[in-house]
Design a protein around this motif. Structure first.
Motif, PDB file in Angstrom:
ATOM      1  N   ILE A  46       0.837  -1.206   0.000  1.00  0.00           N
ATOM      2  CA  ILE A  46       0.000   0.000   0.000  1.00  0.00           C
ATOM      3  C   ILE A  46       0.871   1.254   0.000  1.00  0.00           C
ATOM      4  N   GLY A  47       1.949   1.222   0.785  1.00  0.00           N
ATOM      5  CA  GLY A  47       2.866   2.358   0.804  1.00  0.00           C
ATOM      6  C   GLY A  47       3.496   2.608  -0.555  1.00  0.00           C
ATOM      7  N   ASP A  48       3.843   1.527  -1.253  1.00  0.00           N
ATOM      8  CA  ASP A  48       4.431   1.669  -2.592  1.00  0.00           C
ATOM      9  C   ASP A  48       3.408   2.225  -3.578  1.00  0.00           C
ATOM     10  N   TRP A  49       2.211   1.668  -3.559  1.00  0.00           N
ATOM     11  CA  TRP A  49       1.208   2.072  -4.547  1.00  0.00           C
ATOM     12  C   TRP A  49       0.821   3.541  -4.391  1.00  0.00           C
ATOM     13  N   TRP A  50       0.357   3.926  -3.215  1.00  0.00           N
ATOM     14  CA  TRP A  50      -0.133   5.290  -3.056  1.00  0.00           C
ATOM     15  C   TRP A  50       0.981   6.279  -2.710  1.00  0.00           C
ATOM     16  N   GLY A  51       2.120   5.765  -2.249  1.00  0.00           N
ATOM     17  CA  GLY A  51       3.253   6.655  -2.058  1.00  0.00           C
ATOM     18  C   GLY A  51       3.779   7.169  -3.390  1.00  0.00           C
ATOM     19  N   ASN A  52       3.770   6.307  -4.394  1.00  0.00           N
ATOM     20  CA  ASN A  52       4.237   6.695  -5.722  1.00  0.00           C
ATOM     21  C   ASN A  52       3.146   7.305  -6.586  1.00  0.00           C
ATOM     22  N   HIS A  53       1.881   7.031  -6.234  1.00  0.00           N
ATOM     23  CA  HIS A  53       0.760   7.547  -7.026  1.00  0.00           C
ATOM     24  C   HIS A  53      -0.310   8.113  -6.099  1.00  0.00           C
ATOM     25  N   PRO A  54      -0.026   9.219  -5.436  1.00  0.00           N
ATOM     26  CA  PRO A  54      -0.992   9.783  -4.483  1.00  0.00           C
ATOM     27  C   PRO A  54      -2.259  10.295  -5.149  1.00  0.00           C
ATOM     28  N   GLU A  55      -2.220  10.441  -6.482  1.00  0.00           N
ATOM     29  CA  GLU A  55      -3.402  10.921  -7.192  1.00  0.00           C
ATOM     30  C   GLU A  55      -4.455   9.825  -7.383  1.00  0.00           C
ATOM     31  N   TYR A  56      -4.080   8.582  -7.089  1.00  0.00           N
ATOM     32  CA  TYR A  56      -5.013   7.475  -7.275  1.00  0.00           C
ATOM     33  C   TYR A  56      -6.029   7.424  -6.138  1.00  0.00           C
ATOM     34  N   GLY A  57      -7.255   7.047  -6.491  1.00  0.00           N
ATOM     35  CA  GLY A  57      -8.276   6.829  -5.484  1.00  0.00           C
ATOM     36  C   GLY A  57      -8.145   5.448  -4.866  1.00  0.00           C
ATOM     37  N   ILE A  58      -9.082   5.114  -3.978  1.00  0.00           N
ATOM     38  CA  ILE A  58      -9.007   3.844  -3.244  1.00  0.00           C
ATOM     39  C   ILE A  58     -10.292   3.056  -3.460  1.00  0.00           C
ATOM     40  N   GLY A  59     -10.123   1.823  -3.934  1.00  0.00           N
ATOM     41  CA  GLY A  59     -11.234   0.898  -4.035  1.00  0.00           C
ATOM     42  C   GLY A  59     -11.095  -0.182  -2.980  1.00  0.00           C
ATOM     43  N   VAL A  60     -12.207  -0.661  -2.451  1.00  0.00           N
ATOM     44  CA  VAL A  60     -12.225  -1.739  -1.455  1.00  0.00           C
ATOM     45  C   VAL A  60     -12.896  -2.956  -2.073  1.00  0.00           C
ATOM     46  N   SER A  61     -12.218  -4.092  -2.057  1.00  0.00           N
ATOM     47  CA  SER A  61     -12.788  -5.338  -2.574  1.00  0.00           C
ATOM     48  C   SER A  61     -13.790  -5.876  -1.561  1.00  0.00           C
ATOM     49  N   CYS A  62     -15.069  -5.853  -1.910  1.00  0.00           N
ATOM     50  CA  CYS A  62     -16.125  -6.135  -0.930  1.00  0.00           C
ATOM     51  C   CYS A  62     -16.138  -7.576  -0.441  1.00  0.00           C
ATOM     52  N   GLY A  63     -15.930  -8.536  -1.349  1.00  0.00           N
ATOM     53  CA  GLY A  63     -16.024  -9.936  -0.957  1.00  0.00           C
ATOM     54  C   GLY A  63     -15.050 -10.324   0.140  1.00  0.00           C
ATOM     55  N   PRO A  64     -13.735 -10.180  -0.093  1.00  0.00           N
ATOM     56  CA  PRO A  64     -12.772 -10.528   0.960  1.00  0.00           C
ATOM     57  C   PRO A  64     -12.931  -9.695   2.228  1.00  0.00           C
ATOM     58  N   ALA A  65     -13.481  -8.492   2.085  1.00  0.00           N
ATOM     59  CA  ALA A  65     -13.701  -7.633   3.253  1.00  0.00           C
ATOM     60  C   ALA A  65     -14.952  -8.026   4.026  1.00  0.00           C
ATOM     61  N   GLU A  66     -15.726  -8.989   3.483  1.00  0.00           N
ATOM     62  CA  GLU A  66     -16.993  -9.421   4.082  1.00  0.00           C
ATOM     63  C   GLU A  66     -17.934  -8.236   4.267  1.00  0.00           C
ATOM     64  N   LEU A  67     -18.041  -7.449   3.193  1.00  0.00           N
ATOM     65  CA  LEU A  67     -18.899  -6.279   3.189  1.00  0.00           C
ATOM     66  C   LEU A  67     -20.064  -6.486   2.228  1.00  0.00           C
ATOM     67  N   VAL A  68     -21.200  -5.961   2.613  1.00  0.00           N
ATOM     68  CA  VAL A  68     -22.357  -5.857   1.727  1.00  0.00           C
ATOM     69  C   VAL A  68     -22.740  -4.382   1.719  1.00  0.00           C
ATOM     70  N   VAL A  69     -22.582  -3.744   0.574  1.00  0.00           N
ATOM     71  CA  VAL A  69     -22.828  -2.307   0.482  1.00  0.00           C
ATOM     72  C   VAL A  69     -24.053  -2.062  -0.392  1.00  0.00           C
ATOM     73  N   ILE A  70     -25.011  -1.337   0.162  1.00  0.00           N
ATOM     74  CA  ILE A  70     -26.210  -0.962  -0.585  1.00  0.00           C
ATOM     75  C   ILE A  70     -25.882   0.322  -1.341  1.00  0.00           C
ATOM     76  N   ASP A  71     -25.893   0.238  -2.659  1.00  0.00           N
ATOM     77  CA  ASP A  71     -25.505   1.355  -3.528  1.00  0.00           C
ATOM     78  C   ASP A  71     -26.785   1.994  -4.072  1.00  0.00           C
ATOM     79  N   ILE A  72     -27.148   3.123  -3.497  1.00  0.00           N
ATOM     80  CA  ILE A  72     -28.403   3.803  -3.856  1.00  0.00           C
ATOM     81  C   ILE A  72     -28.092   4.905  -4.857  1.00  0.00           C
ATOM     82  N   ASP A  73     -28.716   4.829  -6.015  1.00  0.00           N
ATOM     83  CA  ASP A  73     -28.511   5.838  -7.053  1.00  0.00           C
ATOM     84  C   ASP A  73     -29.631   6.860  -7.041  1.00  0.00           C
ATOM     85  N   ALA A  74     -29.314   8.041  -7.574  1.00  0.00           N
ATOM     86  CA  ALA A  74     -30.311   9.110  -7.684  1.00  0.00           C
ATOM     87  C   ALA A  74     -30.263   9.686  -9.097  1.00  0.00           C
TER      88      ALA A  74
END
Length: 370
Positions: A88-116
């Motif tokens: 993580i330090g290598d990736w965002w240390g060298n590319h601070p302009e990049y955003g962050i994505g979270v892989s939901c499955g391995p994180a055991e997350l269920v995210v309700i994505d509500i659109d408007a």
């Protein structure tokens, strides 16, 4: 630290200072990883994964066979997500302009994505898949995912997840909302993103779980920042009623279908009471009665088990030569769809599994298995 985020970053040097872009992106990525949420880079200013390397772009191959991921590169999007703080330090240390994505499955997350999004509502049968909305119900003003999710919650007598102040909620730049929950019981919930019309909870409401990723709070794109709402910074457990709705709408894969069980005495008794399999009409009525009874309640009632038992029983009669498989499948399908509209995919899986298992143990008129 950004007043909008107020994340408890232990790696900020001075808690009240506004961090630089480099400090912010790296801090968010580290914060997520410390919570067990694998992260991967998003392209600068976008909400899509950072591009693959030239080799992966020119020679397509599955992520499981890619040498880039073991080597510490971010090819293949969420498949490359990591908890490794050095990486993580290598990736965002060298590319601070990049955003962050979270892989939901391995994180055991269920995210309700509500659109408007601004769009005309679909037909009534697609607003809440599997739940018919009568013509007399006034849908004036229904315009987005906030409305359809509120409608579903109201039908179940529950508050809308969009108003859940106990869990992490993140406002999106487009005016939508991400409601983060922890998966219960280790169940492998499936994403509806990219599934076409195969899975859907409600119109303009997507589910991000296994097979997808979510943009981390604090990520800034060219359209704005993903900003937490309210106080909670941790996901609460997925509410039981919402888990039931996700199961109803096909967000669990086949391995979570209950394994076929031996036919209980009451099933054998039903066969005997109906003439030991000689009168197909009475046999089908007796065996399918518990499935049909599930249609009297909106959810629960052990529907999966009831359908499983019925399929197992009819499979035994098919093996005994007392019923044709096509006839059994059709009868099971009609009863199940009538009891649980909108669960066609899951129903078909249960029927196939139960019939196949039942055919291994013929059920003769005397009630004994050979």
């Amino acid at each position: 630290m950004s007043a909008e985020l107020r994340f408890p970053f232990s790696d900020s040097r001075v808690r009240d200072e506004r961090p630089s872009v480099a400090e912010q992106s790296l801090a968010v990525a580290r914060w997520c990883a410390r919570r067990g949420w694998p992260v991967h880079p998003l392209s600068a200013g976008l909400k899509t994964p950072a591009a693959n390397c030239r080799e992966c772009r020119t020679n397509p191959h599955p992520s499981s066979a890619c040498p880039c991921i073991p080597a510490g590169r971010w090819c293949h999007g969420f498949h490359a997500a990591t908890l490794d703080q050095n990486r993580i330090g290598d990736w965002w240390g060298n590319h601070p302009e990049y955003g962050i994505g979270v892989s939901c499955g391995p994180a055991e997350l269920v995210v309700i994505d509500i659109d408007a999004h601004h769009a005309d509502p679909p037909t009534r049968d697609r607003i809440l898949p599997g739940i018919p909305i009568a013509d007399h119900v006034d849908l004036t003003g229904l315009a987005n995912g906030f409305h359809t999710l509120a409608l579903l919650a109201a039908l179940r007598g529950r508050p809308s997840p969009a108003d859940d102040e106990t869990t992490l909620r993140v406002r999106t730049p487009s005016g939508g909302l991400h409601v983060w929950y922890r998966a219960r019981d280790g169940r492998r919930w499936q994403s509806s993103v990219g599934s076409g019309r195969g899975r859907a909870l409600a119109w303009q409401v997507d589910i991000r779980a296994h097979g997808s990723y979510i943009v981390a709070p604090g990520t800034t794109t060219r359209h704005g920042t993903y900003t937490p709402v309210g106080q909670p910074r941790q996901p609460a457990a997925l509410p039981l009623w919402l888990a039931q709705e996700l199961e109803r709408t096909g967000h669990l894969p086949a391995p979570h279908i209950p394994a076929p069980r031996p036919v209980p005495p009451r099933a054998r008794q039903a066969v005997l009471a109906a003439g030991g399999g000689k009168d197909r009409k009475h046999v089908l009525a007796a065996v399918l009665a518990p499935v049909e009874a599930c249609g009297q309640v909106a959810a629960g009632a052990g529907f999966s088990d009831a359908l499983n038992r019925a399929a197992f029983t009819l499979g035994g009669l098919v093996a005994a030569g007392r019923l044709g498989r096509d006839e059994a499948e059709q009868a099971l399908r009609e009863a199940a769809v009538a009891a649980r509209p909108g669960q066609t995919r899951r129903i078909e899986q249960i029927i196939r599994s139960g019939l196949t298992a039942g055919q291994e143990k013929p059920l003769h008129g005397g009630g004994r298995r050979s």
